[in-house]
Design a protein around this motif. Structure first.
Motif, PDB file in Angstrom:
ATOM      1  N   PHE A   7       0.432  -1.517  -0.103  1.00 21.37           N
ATOM      2  CA  PHE A   7       0.015   0.390  -0.115  1.00 21.37           C
ATOM      3  C   PHE A   7       0.577   1.245   0.492  1.00 21.37           C
ATOM      4  CE2 PHE A   7      -1.837   3.679   2.245  1.00 21.37           C
ATOM      5  CZ  PHE A   7      -3.100   4.138   1.991  1.00 21.37           C
ATOM      6  N   THR A   8       1.716   1.217   0.909  1.00 18.48           N
ATOM      7  CA  THR A   8       3.135   2.715   0.506  1.00 18.48           C
ATOM      8  C   THR A   8       3.193   2.399  -0.263  1.00 18.48           C
ATOM      9  OG1 THR A   8       3.884   2.145   3.183  1.00 18.48           O
ATOM     10  CG2 THR A   8       4.846   3.099   1.931  1.00 18.48           C
ATOM     11  N   PHE A   9       3.720   1.816  -1.092  1.00 18.34           N
ATOM     12  CA  PHE A   9       4.842   1.596  -2.220  1.00 18.34           C
ATOM     13  C   PHE A   9       3.768   2.105  -3.484  1.00 18.34           C
ATOM     14  CE2 PHE A   9       5.306  -1.057  -5.927  1.00 18.34           C
ATOM     15  CZ  PHE A   9       6.133  -0.898  -6.677  1.00 18.34           C
ATOM     16  N   PHE A  10       2.335   1.623  -3.682  1.00 21.82           N
ATOM     17  CA  PHE A  10       1.409   2.665  -4.503  1.00 21.82           C
ATOM     18  C   PHE A  10       1.291   3.676  -3.952  1.00 21.82           C
ATOM     19  CE2 PHE A  10       1.119  -2.594  -5.456  1.00 21.82           C
ATOM     20  CZ  PHE A  10       1.579  -2.397  -6.288  1.00 21.82           C
ATOM     21  N   THR A  82      15.959   6.266 -12.646  1.00 19.69           N
ATOM     22  CA  THR A  82      15.339   7.488 -10.570  1.00 19.69           C
ATOM     23  C   THR A  82      13.880   6.894 -10.286  1.00 19.69           C
ATOM     24  OG1 THR A  82      15.738   9.012 -11.904  1.00 19.69           O
ATOM     25  CG2 THR A  82      14.310   9.936 -10.280  1.00 19.69           C
ATOM     26  N   ILE A  83      13.205   6.123 -10.201  1.00 19.17           N
ATOM     27  CA  ILE A  83      12.032   5.953  -9.792  1.00 19.17           C
ATOM     28  C   ILE A  83      12.591   4.558  -9.496  1.00 19.17           C
ATOM     29  CG2 ILE A  83       9.862   4.349 -10.306  1.00 19.17           C
ATOM     30  CD1 ILE A  83       9.753   5.939 -13.002  1.00 19.17           C
ATOM     31  N   GLN A  84      13.380   3.542 -10.098  1.00 11.22           N
ATOM     32  CA  GLN A  84      14.088   2.498  -8.912  1.00 11.22           C
ATOM     33  C   GLN A  84      14.807   3.244  -7.655  1.00 11.22           C
ATOM     34  OE1 GLN A  84      16.334   0.291 -11.226  1.00 11.22           O
ATOM     35  NE2 GLN A  84      15.678  -2.097 -10.608  1.00 11.22           N
ATOM     36  N   LYS A  85      15.460   3.816  -7.664  1.00  9.21           N
ATOM     37  CA  LYS A  85      16.386   4.148  -6.700  1.00  9.21           C
ATOM     38  C   LYS A  85      15.143   4.970  -5.348  1.00  9.21           C
ATOM     39  CE  LYS A  85      19.651   7.867  -5.033  1.00  9.21           C
ATOM     40  NZ  LYS A  85      20.485   9.042  -5.501  1.00  9.21           N
ATOM     41  N   GLU A  86      13.870   5.767  -6.384  1.00 10.87           N
ATOM     42  CA  GLU A  86      13.023   6.355  -5.289  1.00 10.87           C
ATOM     43  C   GLU A  86      12.579   5.522  -4.801  1.00 10.87           C
ATOM     44  OE1 GLU A  86      10.620   8.911  -6.080  1.00 10.87           O
ATOM     45  OE2 GLU A  86      11.899  10.490  -7.538  1.00 10.87           O
ATOM     46  N   ILE A  87      12.070   4.256  -5.164  1.00 13.58           N
ATOM     47  CA  ILE A  87      11.424   3.206  -4.882  1.00 13.58           C
ATOM     48  C   ILE A  87      12.350   2.304  -3.356  1.00 13.58           C
ATOM     49  CG2 ILE A  87      10.227   0.326  -5.116  1.00 13.58           C
ATOM     50  CD1 ILE A  87       9.802   1.813  -7.516  1.00 13.58           C
ATOM     51  N   SER A  92      10.014  -0.601   1.798  1.00 14.30           N
ATOM     52  CA  SER A  92      10.569  -2.033   2.345  1.00 14.30           C
ATOM     53  C   SER A  92       9.678  -3.303   1.593  1.00 14.30           C
ATOM     54  CB  SER A  92      11.047  -1.527   3.963  1.00 14.30           C
ATOM     55  OG  SER A  92       9.782  -1.618   4.411  1.00 14.30           O
ATOM     56  N   PHE A  93       9.935  -4.719   1.716  1.00 18.02           N
ATOM     57  CA  PHE A  93       9.396  -5.293   0.963  1.00 18.02           C
ATOM     58  C   PHE A  93       9.936  -6.262   2.367  1.00 18.02           C
ATOM     59  CE2 PHE A  93       9.372  -2.899  -3.146  1.00 18.02           C
ATOM     60  CZ  PHE A  93       8.328  -3.077  -3.113  1.00 18.02           C
ATOM     61  N   PRO A  94       9.058  -7.126   3.085  1.00 19.53           N
ATOM     62  CA  PRO A  94       9.127  -8.601   3.651  1.00 19.53           C
ATOM     63  C   PRO A  94      10.679  -8.969   2.287  1.00 19.53           C
ATOM     64  CG  PRO A  94       7.186  -7.845   4.629  1.00 19.53           C
ATOM     65  CD  PRO A  94       7.138  -7.460   3.019  1.00 19.53           C
ATOM     66  N   GLY A  95      11.263  -9.963   3.532  1.00 20.75           N
ATOM     67  CA  GLY A  95      11.797 -10.946   2.833  1.00 20.75           C
ATOM     68  C   GLY A  95      12.892  -9.962   1.830  1.00 20.75           C
ATOM     69  N   PHE A  96      12.699  -9.203   1.132  1.00 18.17           N
ATOM     70  CA  PHE A  96      14.460  -8.668   0.808  1.00 18.17           C
ATOM     71  C   PHE A  96      15.098  -7.162   1.412  1.00 18.17           C
ATOM     72  CE2 PHE A  96      10.859 -10.214  -1.845  1.00 18.17           C
ATOM     73  CZ  PHE A  96      11.089 -10.071  -2.641  1.00 18.17           C
ATOM     74  N   ALA A 105       7.029  -6.165  -8.198  1.00 21.20           N
ATOM     75  CA  ALA A 105       7.293  -5.222  -8.781  1.00 21.20           C
ATOM     76  C   ALA A 105       7.793  -4.347  -9.423  1.00 21.20           C
ATOM     77  CB  ALA A 105       7.404  -4.274  -7.189  1.00 21.20           C
ATOM     78  N   MET A 106       8.054  -5.496 -10.505  1.00 19.92           N
ATOM     79  CA  MET A 106       8.901  -4.437 -11.036  1.00 19.92           C
ATOM     80  C   MET A 106       7.951  -4.298 -12.412  1.00 19.92           C
ATOM     81  SD  MET A 106      12.194  -3.963 -10.796  1.00 19.92           S
ATOM     82  CE  MET A 106      12.519  -3.338 -11.986  1.00 19.92           C
TER      83      MET A 106
END
Length: 182
Positions: A7-10, A82-87, A92-96, A105-106
């Motif tokens: 949810f935070t990611f989106f 830029t987007i990849q860096k900001e994400i 944070s994703f559990p397990g990663f 998520a890619m």
């Protein structure tokens, strides 16, 4: 916890949408945009063709435009990074590990990259051709290509070609002092 992270990611990336609402990236015209006729404006950017299709409000310099924009691969790659860096920094994703984006998520990262590339391409076109975006839904661009279709073959660093129809206002031309005195 996992659902909250997604949810935070989106939520974070939904806040990035500015110029083009997600709803407006659909086919809305009965004719293909590339088939619309109009006055072709003199070229100011390589890979961009701007046609003035019809007046909407001539007194206020508002016209409908057809934009054929080739967004260079350098822009898509820069935005992807830029987007990849900001994400990575803000999610944070559990397990990663922190900063790592999971493979599931890619697809969304690509979608955001495409949307931002389209927005940047349109904004650059507006700036180069002296156009102003209209406020509200009147200024939404109708893009012929669907983001989902572009995403099927998209790779960061490859260019994107779009056709869009948009209502915009011509900026007032500044008259130089020499012309005024004559």
């Amino acid at each position: 916890r996992f659902i909250f992270s997604l949810f935070t990611f989106f939520q974070f990336f939904n806040s990035l949408n500015g110029f083009i609402p997600l709803k407006s990236i659909t086919v809305k015209a009965s004719l293909l945009h590339s088939e619309l006729s109009g006055e072709v404006l003199p070229s100011k950017i390589d890979g961009v063709v701007v046609k003035k299709i019809e007046p909407i409000d001539e007194a206020n310099r508002i016209f409908k435009y057809n934009l054929e924009v080739n967004i260079p691969g350098e822009i898509t790659l820069k935005l992807f990074k830029t987007i990849q860096k900001e994400i990575g920094q803000k999610s944070s994703f559990p397990g990663f590990r922190k900063g790592q984006i999971p493979p599931f998520a890619m697809g969304q990262v690509y979608t955001f990259t495409i949307e931002e590339s389209i927005t940047e391409g349109l904004l650059n076109t507006f700036e180069a051709y002296g156009l102003e975006k209209l406020e509200g839904s009147d200024g939404n661009a109708s893009v012929e290509q669907k983001v989902e279709d572009i995403a099927k073959t998209f790779k960061p660093g490859n260019g994107i070609f779009i056709n869009a129809v948009v209502n915009a206002r011509e900026k007032e031309q500044k008259v130089s002092e020499e012309v005024k005195s004559e």
